[in-house]
Design a protein around this motif. Sequence first.
Motif, PDB file in Angstrom:
ATOM      1  N   HIS A 175     -14.919  27.398   6.248  1.00 34.56           N
ATOM      2  CA  HIS A 175     -15.863  26.385   5.788  1.00 34.56           C
ATOM      3  C   HIS A 175     -15.213  25.563   4.686  1.00 34.56           C
ATOM      4  CE1 HIS A 175     -16.590  29.812   3.067  1.00 34.56           C
ATOM      5  NE2 HIS A 175     -16.971  28.905   2.168  1.00 34.56           N
ATOM      6  N   THR A 176     -15.869  24.452   4.360  1.00 32.84           N
ATOM      7  CA  THR A 176     -15.282  23.485   3.431  1.00 32.84           C
ATOM      8  C   THR A 176     -16.023  23.491   2.109  1.00 32.84           C
ATOM      9  OG1 THR A 176     -14.612  22.060   5.258  1.00 32.84           O
ATOM     10  CG2 THR A 176     -14.686  21.061   3.071  1.00 32.84           C
ATOM     11  N   ILE A 177     -15.268  23.683   1.046  1.00 30.97           N
ATOM     12  CA  ILE A 177     -15.800  23.490  -0.294  1.00 30.97           C
ATOM     13  C   ILE A 177     -15.057  22.306  -0.912  1.00 30.97           C
ATOM     14  CG2 ILE A 177     -16.412  25.917  -0.555  1.00 30.97           C
ATOM     15  CD1 ILE A 177     -13.954  26.190  -2.390  1.00 30.97           C
ATOM     16  N   HIS A 178     -15.450  21.921  -2.109  1.00 29.41           N
ATOM     17  CA  HIS A 178     -14.809  20.769  -2.746  1.00 29.41           C
ATOM     18  C   HIS A 178     -14.379  21.123  -4.159  1.00 29.41           C
ATOM     19  CE1 HIS A 178     -16.848  18.694   0.561  1.00 29.41           C
ATOM     20  NE2 HIS A 178     -16.031  17.677   0.341  1.00 29.41           N
ATOM     21  N   GLU A 179     -13.214  20.632  -4.530  1.00 29.65           N
ATOM     22  CA  GLU A 179     -12.778  20.718  -5.921  1.00 29.65           C
ATOM     23  C   GLU A 179     -13.187  19.425  -6.621  1.00 29.65           C
ATOM     24  OE1 GLU A 179      -8.883  21.532  -8.765  1.00 29.65           O
ATOM     25  OE2 GLU A 179      -8.605  21.110  -6.621  1.00 29.65           O
ATOM     26  N   VAL A 180     -14.081  19.560  -7.561  1.00 18.78           N
ATOM     27  CA  VAL A 180     -14.595  18.399  -8.295  1.00 18.78           C
ATOM     28  C   VAL A 180     -13.802  18.248  -9.578  1.00 18.78           C
ATOM     29  CG1 VAL A 180     -16.629  17.370  -9.386  1.00 18.78           C
ATOM     30  CG2 VAL A 180     -16.886  18.763  -7.309  1.00 18.78           C
ATOM     31  N   GLN A 181     -13.354  17.019  -9.849  1.00 21.13           N
ATOM     32  CA  GLN A 181     -12.617  16.731 -11.073  1.00 21.13           C
ATOM     33  C   GLN A 181     -13.243  15.524 -11.776  1.00 21.13           C
ATOM     34  OE1 GLN A 181      -8.426  16.278 -10.071  1.00 21.13           O
ATOM     35  NE2 GLN A 181      -8.061  18.449 -10.474  1.00 21.13           N
ATOM     36  N   HIS A 196     -19.894  25.860  -5.224  1.00 18.11           N
ATOM     37  CA  HIS A 196     -20.237  27.217  -4.779  1.00 18.11           C
ATOM     38  C   HIS A 196     -20.440  27.277  -3.268  1.00 18.11           C
ATOM     39  CE1 HIS A 196     -20.636  27.986  -8.950  1.00 18.11           C
ATOM     40  NE2 HIS A 196     -21.808  27.388  -9.105  1.00 18.11           N
ATOM     41  N   GLU A 197     -20.959  26.185  -2.694  1.00 20.24           N
ATOM     42  CA  GLU A 197     -21.352  26.200  -1.293  1.00 20.24           C
ATOM     43  C   GLU A 197     -20.658  25.064  -0.548  1.00 20.24           C
ATOM     44  OE1 GLU A 197     -25.745  26.825  -0.826  1.00 20.24           O
ATOM     45  OE2 GLU A 197     -25.710  26.486  -2.991  1.00 20.24           O
ATOM     46  N   GLU A 198     -20.892  25.013   0.745  1.00 17.47           N
ATOM     47  CA  GLU A 198     -20.275  23.986   1.586  1.00 17.47           C
ATOM     48  C   GLU A 198     -21.061  22.681   1.481  1.00 17.47           C
ATOM     49  OE1 GLU A 198     -18.415  23.479   6.054  1.00 17.47           O
ATOM     50  OE2 GLU A 198     -19.648  25.223   5.565  1.00 17.47           O
ATOM     51  N   PHE A 199     -20.355  21.593   1.168  1.00 16.41           N
ATOM     52  CA  PHE A 199     -20.934  20.254   1.075  1.00 16.41           C
ATOM     53  C   PHE A 199     -20.413  19.406   2.233  1.00 16.41           C
ATOM     54  CE2 PHE A 199     -22.038  21.646  -3.045  1.00 16.41           C
ATOM     55  CZ  PHE A 199     -22.917  20.735  -3.618  1.00 16.41           C
ATOM     56  N   GLY A 200     -21.305  18.589   2.799  1.00 17.63           N
ATOM     57  CA  GLY A 200     -20.867  17.642   3.813  1.00 17.63           C
ATOM     58  C   GLY A 200     -20.232  16.424   3.169  1.00 17.63           C
ATOM     59  N   ARG A 201     -20.956  15.800   2.244  1.00 20.33           N
ATOM     60  CA  ARG A 201     -20.444  14.640   1.505  1.00 20.33           C
ATOM     61  C   ARG A 201     -21.021  14.684   0.103  1.00 20.33           C
ATOM     62  NH1 ARG A 201     -21.894   9.440   4.398  1.00 20.33           N
ATOM     63  NH2 ARG A 201     -23.901   9.760   3.384  1.00 20.33           N
ATOM     64  N   PRO A 202     -20.268  15.159  -0.882  1.00 19.03           N
ATOM     65  CA  PRO A 202     -20.797  15.285  -2.238  1.00 19.03           C
ATOM     66  C   PRO A 202     -21.143  13.920  -2.840  1.00 19.03           C
ATOM     67  CG  PRO A 202     -18.770  16.537  -1.971  1.00 19.03           C
ATOM     68  CD  PRO A 202     -18.894  15.656  -0.775  1.00 19.03           C
ATOM     69  N   TRP A 203     -22.174  13.919  -3.646  1.00 14.97           N
ATOM     70  CA  TRP A 203     -22.567  12.745  -4.444  1.00 14.97           C
ATOM     71  C   TRP A 203     -22.727  13.211  -5.879  1.00 14.97           C
ATOM     72  CZ3 TRP A 203     -26.423  11.731  -7.845  1.00 14.97           C
ATOM     73  CH2 TRP A 203     -26.611  10.394  -8.223  1.00 14.97           C
TER      74      TRP A 203
END
Length: 633
Positions: free
Chosen positions: A216-222, A246-253
């Motif tokens: 699954h896909t998570i995101h590193e936010v900077q 923490h969880e899988e995001f489709g398209r973070p905002w």
Amino acid sequence: MSPERQEAFEVQMAKQREALRLQEKRKVRQMANSSTTTTTTRLVKVTLLDLPTETLTHILLHLPFTSVVICGGVNRHLQVLISESAELQYYIHLGVYGMVDNPRCDFPISERLNRLLVRERRWEELDFDFEKIIDVPVVAECRRRYLSAGVFSILYESGVLRQIQIPSEADQEVEWKEIRIAPFLINSGKRLLEQDLQIFVTAQPQTVYTNTAKPHTIHEVQIHLSQLSTGEPHPDAQRTISFKTHEEFGRPWAGVECAGDNLLLVLRDDVEEHKPDDQVYAYDWKTGERKLEINAPFGSYRRLLFLTTHTFLLPNAKNGELEYWRIPQDPSETHTSDQPFFILSLPPLSSGNVFHQIFLSAKPQLASGLRAASKPFYTDTHHAIIIIEVTIQPVDGSRVTDFSFFVHRSSFMECPDAFSAFISSDERPTPVPYDNWGPSVCRWFSSSVDGYYMGLITGVFGQRYASAAMGAGPLIVFNFNPIGVTKVLVAQRRHISKAKTRDEINKNIGRDEGNQNIEENQGEEYAGKGKKILSQTSVPGISSEPLTQGPQINSSPSEPWLETKVVTRALDPLDDPDRCFEDTVYSSLPYTMRSSQDKYDFEDLFLDEERMLGTRTDGDWNLLKQLHILHYG
């Protein structure tokens, strides 16, 4: 002399010396009493008005500006002093117009006062000092555009950011700058002029493999913090703030706000496939230390707003509430919180309806650093108006209805004190019902008023809100400054009184033609929405004319009237034809409304301290073609 006579003589001399000593003592006491009596008499005779002008001015400058106005209305000497003092007039008008002085500016007081009066008169009359049209160099699909700290930015789908410094002078040259920003950008553009800070947020996807589940896909936010002036990393930021979802995001905002050393980030998913929790983080942007983390069900949070540098307002669409949260200041406090300390409830919805989204905005942002020395005054953020847009829809999603309401930031800040019994630190607090806190401090509108869309959050700045017509039409500016409303009402009463007096005179001499002219100038009723009023508005004790030493306002003697509406109706019912709310929603925050003389066909309208900025497109909202600037000073 015999010993007996010698002894008697010495006794007599001793008595005389004692008598003289007592006599001198009485004289000293009498002199002291006389001196005290004289001093007391002098002190009684000295009054406030006997003080030197400089001392009296200094005392008045330490009073609330409203008290200074009252002093000028009760004493002739004080009235002359206040009306002739540039320092006191400047202090009063800063309060009247909701502004604060910039101590770094080296302009003389008389020039600051004149600049303030000229600018505010132009805003009141919507009489701009210049207009300018700027072509956008590339007409391509854009993702976002915004006006912040005097710079207009366009973020394109290609990942290019183009920016332009909006001119403050008619002959000022403009130049577009292009910035190649980091990939995976999800928010840009928070610009804090006084801290020389610009914020970018990126979210880079990463594939995670586990033994028990499919990849699954998570995101590193900077969170990238750079200097406005140089574009380089900000020297006060010790590190780039980074974390993984923490969880899988489709398209973070992401939504981001900053006040002082505190930075707030709300992270949510723009697609509804995975429905991860909404996440809110608070950081010290200089040290990178995380101070607070909040998690809530998907669809709860989208926007947030600082009330103070350590308190913020977080609208919860799931519950239809406005939550108050506090950022920990003590390092020993917990970094994770599961509840606010105070909650305001929005009006309850009718059965089958839910709050879909809640947006809010207020400008300028809370000031926390040095101001530019070229600006003599700035908008007082404490009294700025907050616009809150609520989107309501039935649970079946068949339609969407928008409403907006306006509240001063100061009103939100006063609510916890006014309803202190509802504050809780141990468990989730009981919300304060809307009918308790809202009707006296709010003003609600449906999605459109007379052909104007009322949910344009970019159109708010200070205590003003601007909106463009749906199609070509005049611009309208709402002013929620309560003193501005009072000025209009005072002028209205004076006008009516003068009109009645003149009407009586005309009746006595039989001049019917004069009566007709008076009726035309007197204005017309607007079915509960106010009346036309005089342009020369004033409040007793406050001079609205600029000083002769400074620049003068270009007046229009041929057009002495302003078509300004004033709305002061208490408990005004909201127009709710679809019965979105369970009960009638009332509000009573007063305001004035002014329409421009010219018509414009803007797609979007932006507002800041100096100007209105309208955008024109190439037939599509995403294809920005021109910027149209109306500058007021």
